[in-house]
Design a protein around this motif. Structure first.
Motif, PDB file in Angstrom:
ATOM      1  N   GLY A  93      47.794  41.041  37.460  1.00 19.88           N
ATOM      2  CA  GLY A  93      47.958  42.481  37.576  1.00 19.88           C
ATOM      3  C   GLY A  93      46.980  43.214  36.668  1.00 19.88           C
ATOM      4  O   GLY A  93      46.035  42.633  36.128  1.00 19.88           O
ATOM      5  N   ASP A  94      47.196  44.473  36.489  1.00 17.43           N
ATOM      6  CA  ASP A  94      46.347  45.317  35.656  1.00 17.43           C
ATOM      7  C   ASP A  94      46.397  44.817  34.207  1.00 17.43           C
ATOM      8  O   ASP A  94      47.477  44.755  33.611  1.00 17.43           O
ATOM      9  CB  ASP A  94      46.849  46.764  35.731  1.00 17.43           C
ATOM     10  CG  ASP A  94      45.948  47.743  34.984  1.00 17.43           C
ATOM     11  OD1 ASP A  94      45.093  47.300  34.194  1.00 17.43           O
ATOM     12  OD2 ASP A  94      46.116  48.951  35.203  1.00 17.43           O
ATOM     13  N   PRO A  95      45.239  44.450  33.622  1.00 20.92           N
ATOM     14  CA  PRO A  95      45.249  43.946  32.252  1.00 20.92           C
ATOM     15  C   PRO A  95      45.817  44.935  31.236  1.00 20.92           C
ATOM     16  O   PRO A  95      46.285  44.536  30.169  1.00 20.92           O
ATOM     17  CB  PRO A  95      43.767  43.676  31.962  1.00 20.92           C
ATOM     18  CG  PRO A  95      43.132  43.520  33.305  1.00 20.92           C
ATOM     19  CD  PRO A  95      43.892  44.430  34.206  1.00 20.92           C
ATOM     20  N   ALA A  96      45.791  46.213  31.588  1.00 20.04           N
ATOM     21  CA  ALA A  96      46.313  47.231  30.675  1.00 20.04           C
ATOM     22  C   ALA A  96      47.820  47.417  30.813  1.00 20.04           C
ATOM     23  O   ALA A  96      48.421  48.167  30.046  1.00 20.04           O
ATOM     24  CB  ALA A  96      45.596  48.562  30.921  1.00 20.04           C
ATOM     25  N   HIS A 150      51.778  38.711  44.414  1.00 17.68           N
ATOM     26  CA  HIS A 150      50.402  38.339  44.764  1.00 17.68           C
ATOM     27  C   HIS A 150      50.360  37.904  46.234  1.00 17.68           C
ATOM     28  O   HIS A 150      51.197  37.096  46.676  1.00 17.68           O
ATOM     29  CB  HIS A 150      49.909  37.215  43.865  1.00 17.68           C
ATOM     30  CG  HIS A 150      49.798  37.602  42.424  1.00 17.68           C
ATOM     31  ND1 HIS A 150      49.039  38.663  42.004  1.00 17.68           N
ATOM     32  CD2 HIS A 150      50.357  37.076  41.305  1.00 17.68           C
ATOM     33  CE1 HIS A 150      49.120  38.771  40.683  1.00 17.68           C
ATOM     34  NE2 HIS A 150      49.927  37.809  40.238  1.00 17.68           N
ATOM     35  N   PRO A 151      49.426  38.415  47.002  1.00 16.13           N
ATOM     36  CA  PRO A 151      49.413  38.146  48.448  1.00 16.13           C
ATOM     37  C   PRO A 151      49.435  36.666  48.821  1.00 16.13           C
ATOM     38  O   PRO A 151      50.138  36.274  49.751  1.00 16.13           O
ATOM     39  CB  PRO A 151      48.133  38.832  48.921  1.00 16.13           C
ATOM     40  CG  PRO A 151      47.928  39.946  47.940  1.00 16.13           C
ATOM     41  CD  PRO A 151      48.388  39.409  46.631  1.00 16.13           C
TER      42      PRO A 151
END
Length: 520
Positions: free
Chosen positions: A306-309, A318-319
């Motif tokens: 996902g978004d590292p932030a 996840h697809p």
């Protein structure tokens, strides 16, 4: 949905189940109560013995089998709860419920401890065999098997005769009015143990010089632990099912009782074999259900990417993981629908009021049996394989039961008739020699391409069509998938879409394989 809820939902959209309910043999309330009790037994009694029995396994001490800790208590719970005789007549000590409900309950048990379930499964199948062919002389055996006071096995294979049953060399002779059996048998699940004081070996032996299977008769050889006549030679070291002792036994003048008619051993034994083939499909369903549930739960909890932030997300989002989970669930629900359909047809073959309905149900059950046996085995193996991939490295370790499930499932495609034998049976007996089952299937399913393929292969020379048997069996499973996708859609639309999307390509592949094998 829990496993119990999925079973109830699938029964609810199975026409054969609705017919059994309409005939007054069962109702949804009873089914719910039975499956709820089965789920409690599976989780509370069977789950705790599964992993320990795999690590310790069965072993031999002083010439006898010692079973893993907890098996005796589980046997008492299963037998005491009436589970061995769930679908046997009340007059014989059973509950008189449909095979469909027994299969549904057993899938919950097999999801937890398939190695242990080999013992009550054999006892139940033997009870059916003796109820059908045992006669008055063996009448006491059925209630004793149901109560767990006695156990049973099926003894067919020998060192020189596996699938080629006509080469069996074990002999039975009359001595002073009694039958005595001498020979060696191998691959006997729970051939020795101390769950019950007497084990009844349902055994094929030669009683005449007639060639092949015509000289074989069926016997019950009662073996009391420690008594002469039956000797444990060894237990096999196996890939899986470590808690189930696979035995080699020597019979040396062992006292035996004839079951049914002399010389009719193999046809009579099929009363047991057919139930054990259904049991294989049920085992596959149990393992697939457990693997799917574990993979789905893990993927919902395990967070990566996902978004590292931002905080990591569940891997189920996840697809590619979602794709794997969808395929795993779809194949599991397909097997669930097929197992319950087959079991309901077995019930209707015995319980329907009109001869025509019974005959059609029997034909359809015969058509479906090799399919459910084969693809129950394959799905039971493929599901843990897929689930391990979802869990990644964690799935490869013993921290999770998936690696055990994978090992336990591998034998499903071997025992009770290999997949190759099922393919030949499906082609030769269900399409070439008799088409009542095919006709019953085509009356229910829209499968014109499969019908045309069946006509094509039936007209081919025997060597060519035997080479095409496996591909034809797989084309048949595609046809069954298309038929059952409608009822799956009512419960799980996503699974139905996955199955339907893959069907055209799969069928085309197997049809092309058939044509290649038939080509001159």
């Amino acid at each position: 949905m829990t496993g119990e809820e999925r079973l109830l939902a699938m029964l609810g959209v199975t026409p054969g189940w609705r017919r059994l309910c309409a005939l007054g043999h069962v109702d949804d309330e009873v089914a719910g109560e039975v499956l709820a009790a089965a789920g409690r037994l599976a989780r509370g009694v069977l789950r705790p013995i599964a992993e320990a029995s795999d690590r310790v396994g069965a072993r031999v001490e002083d010439g006898r089998v010692v079973l893993p800790e907890g098996f005796a208590g589980a046997w008492a719970e299963v037998a005491g709860g009436g589970w061995i005789g769930l679908d046997l007549p009340e007059a014989l000590g059973g509950s008189g419920l449909p095979v469909a409900l027994q299969a549904a309950a057993e899938s919950l048990f097999d999801a937890e401890a398939p190695a242990f379930l080999m013992a009550p499964g054999a006892a139940r199948s033997a009870a059916h065999l003796l109820a059908q062919h045992g006669g008055e002389g063996l009448a006491d055996w059925v209630p004793a098997l149901i109560a767990g006071e006695r156990a049973a096995t099926i003894c067919i294979s020998e060192p020189g005769a596996g699938s080629d049953v006509g080469r069996i060399a074990t002999k039975a002779t009359r001595e002073g009015g009694a039958w005595r059996v001498t020979g060696q048998k191998i691959w006997i699940s729970f051939g020795d143990h101390d769950l019950a004081p007497i084990i009844g070996h349902c055994l094929l032996a030669r009683t005449s010089d007639a060639p092949g299977t015509r000289g074989l008769s069926l016997f019950l050889v009662p073996a009391r632990r420690g008594a002469p006549g039956v000797t444990l030679l060894r237990i096999e070291e196996k890939l899986g099912l470590h808690g189930s002792p696979t035995c080699a036994l020597a019979f040396d003048g062992a006292e035996a009782r004839l079951i049914g008619e002399e010389g009719r051993g193999l046809p009579q034994l099929f009363a047991m074999i057919e139930l054990m083939r259904l049991q294989t499909g049920v085992q596959g369903l149990g393992l697939a259900t457990a693997a799917a549930e574990l993979a789905e739960a893990y993927a919902a909890e395990r967070r990566q990417g996902g978004d590292p932030a931002a905080p990591p997300v569940p891997i189920a989002t996840h697809p590619d993981v979602a794709r794997q989970l969808g395929q795993l669930r779809a194949e599991t629900e397909l097997l669930r629908a097929a197992v319950l359909e087959l079991a309901c047809q077995i019930d209707l073959a015995a319980r329907a009021p009109e001869p025509e309905e019974r005959a059609e149900a029997q034909a359809l059950a015969a058509f479906l049996m090799p399919l459910v046996k084969t693809f129950g085995a394959e799905t039971g193996f493929d599901a843990p394989h897929r689930a391990i991939q979802v869990l990644g490295g964690a799935g490869y370790t013993r921290d999770y039961p998936l690696e055990r499930m994978l090992r336990d499932a591998r034998v499903l495609a071997i025992y009770e008739g290999t997949s190759g034998m099922q393919a030949i049976d499906f082609l030769e007996r269900r399409v070439v020699r008799g088409q009542a089952g095919l006709a019953a299937f085509l009356a229910r399913a829209e499968a014109p391409r499969f019908a045309a393929l069946a006509e094509r292969i039936a007209a081919a020379p025997e060597p060519a069509r035997l080479a095409a048997a496996d591909a034809f069996l797989r084309a048949g499973w595609c046809a069954v998938t298309g038929w059952l996708a409608g009822r799956i859609e009512a419960i799980d639309p996503a699974s139905a879409r996955i199955l339907r999307r893959a069907l055209p390509e799969r069928f085309a592949l197997h049809a092309a394989e058939v044509e290649a094998a038939l080509a001159p």
